[in-house]
Design a protein around this motif. Structure first.
Motif, PDB file in Angstrom:
ATOM      1  N   ASP A 146       3.785  -1.319  12.187  1.00 14.88           N
ATOM      2  CA  ASP A 146       2.983  -1.812  11.855  1.00 14.88           C
ATOM      3  C   ASP A 146       2.464  -1.654  10.413  1.00 14.88           C
ATOM      4  OD1 ASP A 146       1.974  -2.392  14.549  1.00 14.88           O
ATOM      5  OD2 ASP A 146       1.663  -0.361  14.850  1.00 14.88           O
ATOM      6  N   MET A 147       3.201  -1.403   9.729  1.00  9.95           N
ATOM      7  CA  MET A 147       3.175  -1.175   8.055  1.00  9.95           C
ATOM      8  C   MET A 147       3.385  -2.427   7.662  1.00  9.95           C
ATOM      9  SD  MET A 147       4.913   2.436   7.338  1.00  9.95           S
ATOM     10  CE  MET A 147       4.204   3.905   7.968  1.00  9.95           C
ATOM     11  N   GLU A 148       3.004  -2.265   6.138  1.00 13.45           N
ATOM     12  CA  GLU A 148       3.781  -3.351   5.377  1.00 13.45           C
ATOM     13  C   GLU A 148       4.867  -2.709   4.695  1.00 13.45           C
ATOM     14  OE1 GLU A 148       2.668  -5.080   0.709  1.00 13.45           O
ATOM     15  OE2 GLU A 148       0.960  -4.738   2.103  1.00 13.45           O
ATOM     16  N   VAL A 149       5.940  -3.789   4.732  1.00 23.12           N
ATOM     17  CA  VAL A 149       7.242  -3.309   4.078  1.00 23.12           C
ATOM     18  C   VAL A 149       7.498  -4.344   2.917  1.00 23.12           C
ATOM     19  CG1 VAL A 149       9.620  -2.872   4.455  1.00 23.12           C
ATOM     20  CG2 VAL A 149       7.853  -2.129   6.027  1.00 23.12           C
ATOM     21  N   ARG A 150       7.569  -4.028   1.726  1.00 23.84           N
ATOM     22  CA  ARG A 150       7.831  -5.261   0.692  1.00 23.84           C
ATOM     23  C   ARG A 150       9.156  -4.544  -0.019  1.00 23.84           C
ATOM     24  NH1 ARG A 150       4.006  -8.397  -2.433  1.00 23.84           N
ATOM     25  NH2 ARG A 150       2.417  -7.577  -1.163  1.00 23.84           N
ATOM     26  N   TRP A 151      10.059  -5.488  -0.243  1.00 20.35           N
ATOM     27  CA  TRP A 151      11.208  -5.368  -0.916  1.00 20.35           C
ATOM     28  C   TRP A 151      11.109  -6.435  -2.126  1.00 20.35           C
ATOM     29  CZ3 TRP A 151      15.517  -2.357  -0.908  1.00 20.35           C
ATOM     30  CH2 TRP A 151      15.838  -1.654   0.206  1.00 20.35           C
ATOM     31  N   PHE A 152      11.302  -5.843  -3.383  1.00 19.73           N
ATOM     32  CA  PHE A 152      11.194  -6.508  -4.579  1.00 19.73           C
ATOM     33  C   PHE A 152      12.002  -6.135  -5.623  1.00 19.73           C
ATOM     34  CE2 PHE A 152       8.056  -3.242  -4.972  1.00 19.73           C
ATOM     35  CZ  PHE A 152       8.011  -2.685  -6.485  1.00 19.73           C
ATOM     36  N   ARG A 153      12.189  -6.840  -6.779  1.00 21.07           N
ATOM     37  CA  ARG A 153      12.964  -6.557  -8.017  1.00 21.07           C
ATOM     38  C   ARG A 153      12.146  -6.079  -8.966  1.00 21.07           C
ATOM     39  NH1 ARG A 153      18.266 -10.302  -8.676  1.00 21.07           N
ATOM     40  NH2 ARG A 153      18.409  -8.936 -10.285  1.00 21.07           N
ATOM     41  N   ASP A 154      11.737  -7.452  -9.971  1.00 22.32           N
ATOM     42  CA  ASP A 154      11.167  -7.302 -11.176  1.00 22.32           C
ATOM     43  C   ASP A 154       9.591  -7.486 -10.969  1.00 22.32           C
ATOM     44  OD1 ASP A 154      13.351  -7.162 -12.540  1.00 22.32           O
ATOM     45  OD2 ASP A 154      13.923  -9.031 -12.794  1.00 22.32           O
ATOM     46  N   SER A 155       9.201  -7.874 -10.020  1.00 21.49           N
ATOM     47  CA  SER A 155       7.712  -8.318  -9.811  1.00 21.49           C
ATOM     48  C   SER A 155       7.307  -8.061  -8.469  1.00 21.49           C
ATOM     49  CB  SER A 155       7.616  -9.873 -10.108  1.00 21.49           C
ATOM     50  OG  SER A 155       6.147 -10.039  -9.699  1.00 21.49           O
ATOM     51  N   PHE A 156       6.312  -7.098  -8.112  1.00 17.41           N
ATOM     52  CA  PHE A 156       5.649  -6.781  -6.931  1.00 17.41           C
ATOM     53  C   PHE A 156       4.952  -7.802  -6.251  1.00 17.41           C
ATOM     54  CE2 PHE A 156       2.308  -5.118  -4.327  1.00 17.41           C
ATOM     55  CZ  PHE A 156       2.866  -4.036  -3.676  1.00 17.41           C
ATOM     56  N   ASP A 157       4.727  -8.856  -7.156  1.00 16.20           N
ATOM     57  CA  ASP A 157       4.043 -10.066  -6.420  1.00 16.20           C
ATOM     58  C   ASP A 157       4.825 -11.227  -5.914  1.00 16.20           C
ATOM     59  OD1 ASP A 157       1.495  -8.916  -7.506  1.00 16.20           O
ATOM     60  OD2 ASP A 157       1.613 -10.148  -9.050  1.00 16.20           O
ATOM     61  N   ILE A 158       6.201 -11.057  -6.260  1.00 12.30           N
ATOM     62  CA  ILE A 158       7.264 -11.994  -5.985  1.00 12.30           C
ATOM     63  C   ILE A 158       8.111 -11.323  -5.156  1.00 12.30           C
ATOM     64  CG2 ILE A 158       8.629 -13.869  -6.543  1.00 12.30           C
ATOM     65  CD1 ILE A 158       7.396 -14.240  -9.101  1.00 12.30           C
ATOM     66  N   PRO A 159       7.836 -11.213  -3.768  1.00 16.45           N
ATOM     67  CA  PRO A 159       8.879 -10.341  -2.848  1.00 16.45           C
ATOM     68  C   PRO A 159      10.244 -10.987  -2.733  1.00 16.45           C
ATOM     69  CG  PRO A 159       7.021 -10.779  -1.650  1.00 16.45           C
ATOM     70  CD  PRO A 159       6.787 -11.322  -2.950  1.00 16.45           C
ATOM     71  N   VAL A 199       5.727 -16.542   0.432  1.00 16.90           N
ATOM     72  CA  VAL A 199       5.543 -15.685  -0.867  1.00 16.90           C
ATOM     73  C   VAL A 199       6.735 -15.291  -1.084  1.00 16.90           C
ATOM     74  CG1 VAL A 199       3.043 -15.419  -0.447  1.00 16.90           C
ATOM     75  CG2 VAL A 199       4.689 -13.586   0.316  1.00 16.90           C
ATOM     76  N   GLN A 200       7.855 -15.552  -0.549  1.00 22.05           N
ATOM     77  CA  GLN A 200       8.945 -14.950  -0.790  1.00 22.05           C
ATOM     78  C   GLN A 200       9.906 -15.466  -2.209  1.00 22.05           C
ATOM     79  OE1 GLN A 200      12.142 -15.494   2.364  1.00 22.05           O
ATOM     80  NE2 GLN A 200      13.288 -13.821   1.595  1.00 22.05           N
ATOM     81  N   ASP A 201      10.418 -14.631  -2.784  1.00 26.02           N
ATOM     82  CA  ASP A 201      11.288 -15.454  -3.949  1.00 26.02           C
ATOM     83  C   ASP A 201      12.230 -16.269  -3.400  1.00 26.02           C
ATOM     84  OD1 ASP A 201      13.075 -15.920  -6.093  1.00 26.02           O
ATOM     85  OD2 ASP A 201      13.136 -13.825  -6.788  1.00 26.02           O
ATOM     86  N   SER A 202      12.052 -17.516  -3.857  1.00 20.46           N
ATOM     87  CA  SER A 202      13.098 -18.758  -3.506  1.00 20.46           C
ATOM     88  C   SER A 202      14.414 -18.508  -3.681  1.00 20.46           C
ATOM     89  CB  SER A 202      12.683 -20.311  -4.043  1.00 20.46           C
ATOM     90  OG  SER A 202      12.872 -20.120  -5.581  1.00 20.46           O
ATOM     91  N   ASP A 203      14.776 -17.707  -4.464  1.00 23.31           N
ATOM     92  CA  ASP A 203      16.451 -17.390  -4.315  1.00 23.31           C
ATOM     93  C   ASP A 203      16.828 -16.743  -3.334  1.00 23.31           C
ATOM     94  OD1 ASP A 203      16.610 -18.790  -6.760  1.00 23.31           O
ATOM     95  OD2 ASP A 203      16.542 -16.798  -8.173  1.00 23.31           O
ATOM     96  N   TYR A 204      16.085 -15.962  -2.535  1.00 20.22           N
ATOM     97  CA  TYR A 204      16.303 -14.977  -1.330  1.00 20.22           C
ATOM     98  C   TYR A 204      15.982 -15.849  -0.121  1.00 20.22           C
ATOM     99  CZ  TYR A 204      17.246 -11.775  -4.776  1.00 20.22           C
ATOM    100  OH  TYR A 204      17.747 -11.013  -5.916  1.00 20.22           O
ATOM    101  N   ARG A 205      15.253 -16.965  -0.026  1.00 16.59           N
ATOM    102  CA  ARG A 205      14.625 -17.514   1.057  1.00 16.59           C
ATOM    103  C   ARG A 205      15.834 -17.832   2.080  1.00 16.59           C
ATOM    104  NH1 ARG A 205      10.161 -21.319  -0.533  1.00 16.59           N
ATOM    105  NH2 ARG A 205       9.514 -19.274  -1.180  1.00 16.59           N
TER     106      ARG A 205
END
Length: 281
Positions: free
Chosen positions: A55-68, A81-87
């Motif tokens: 029930d949590m928010e789990v966010r993986w990101f690299r340089d930008s928190f806003d582009i997970p 909202v996912q980084d297109s390189d990882y889609r």
């Protein structure tokens, strides 16, 4: 980190740490994860002590928190909202989340995936963040050593290798195994695929030697090494041992007629003495 990400972290930091997760933390990996392009890996991360993150928010990101790299929230994956390189290349297991395991599945690795990944989890009142480093290692080609140019008695050798990620280390050694890398200079270029090509140059003066070029990955993986025998043909002029050799050869050839003449004289003398030796005493 963008404005929204910074705002989110500031708000979370001001919230009281009173929840069922109080005392828990998010832990990544203290050792870098090393893999090769095309492989699939799991980026480790978990909540300790173990508790459910369903029930949590789990966010993986690299340089930008806003582009997970990957975002899980409200029990769903948010690919828009996912980084297109990882889609299409990431996944979080709902079964692992039940045990507080936030590890991210990352498929079909690219060399551009190398970097430090942040694993962030929050229930609205509590949050934690861990980090995991990923190194996508591409072992380049066997290095080639060749003569690049010759000026007077000095020759410049070049050692080339391509297809590396990250940048490798180049080490030169002479015949006795001495490290002579300080005498060299190395250039690194990035190709259209983002991989690195290295060219290392060294000037030498020895007339006959063996030089080796070691191209070594900075990650604990195999090395490539090439050796080159530097013969006197690389240098202009005639060396001392060649002068001695040809001088000896010339003297030997010149002595042959003298030996033949001496042999004929001795043979004629033996023929004259033969009748005298045959007469009875």
């Amino acid at each position: 980190m963008g404005f929204l990400g910074r705002t989110c972290l500031i708000v979370l930091s001001l919230l009281p740490k009173v929840s069922t997760q109080d005392g828990s933390s998010v832990v990544g990996s203290d050792q870098p994860l090393i893999a090769s392009p095309g492989e699939d890996v799991i980026l480790p991360c978990h909540i300790t002590p173990s508790l459910s993150a369903v029930d949590m928010e789990v966010r993986w990101f690299r340089d930008s928190f806003d582009i997970p790299v990957h975002l899980y929230e409200y029990q769903s994956d948010w690919t828009d909202v996912q980084d297109s390189d990882y889609r299409g290349r990431t996944d979080l297991s709902i079964f692992r989340l039940e045990d507080g395991i936030l590890s991210l599945d990352l498929r079909n690795l690219r060399h551009t995936d190398s970097g430090v990944y942040s694993c962030f989890a929050t229930d609205g009142a509590w949050y934690g963040q861990g980090k995991t480093e990923l190194i996508v290692r591409a072992l380049g080609t066997q290095p080639s050593v060749s003569r690049d140019s010759t000026q007077g008695e000095q020759t410049r050798l070049v050692c080339r290798s391509e297809g590396w990620s990250p940048e490798p280390e180049v080490i030169w050694r002479d015949r006795d195994g001495n490290d002579v890398t300080s005498l060299s200079n190395t250039t690194v270029l990035r190709d259209s695929q983002g991989l690195l090509s290295v060219s290392s140059y060294i000037k030498i003066k020895q007339q006959s030697n063996v030089f080796s070029c070691l191209v070594r990955s900075k990650t604990p993986k195999p090395d490539w090494e090439s050796k080159l025998h530097i013969s006197s043909d690389f240098f202009p002029g005639v060396s001392g041992w060649m002068v001695a050799f040809f001088l000896t050869l010339a003297l030997s050839i010149g002595a042959i007629p003298l030996l033949v003449i001496q042999w004929r004289r001795m043979d004629a003398m033996e023929r004259k003495l033969e009748p005298m030796a045959a007469q009875p005493s």
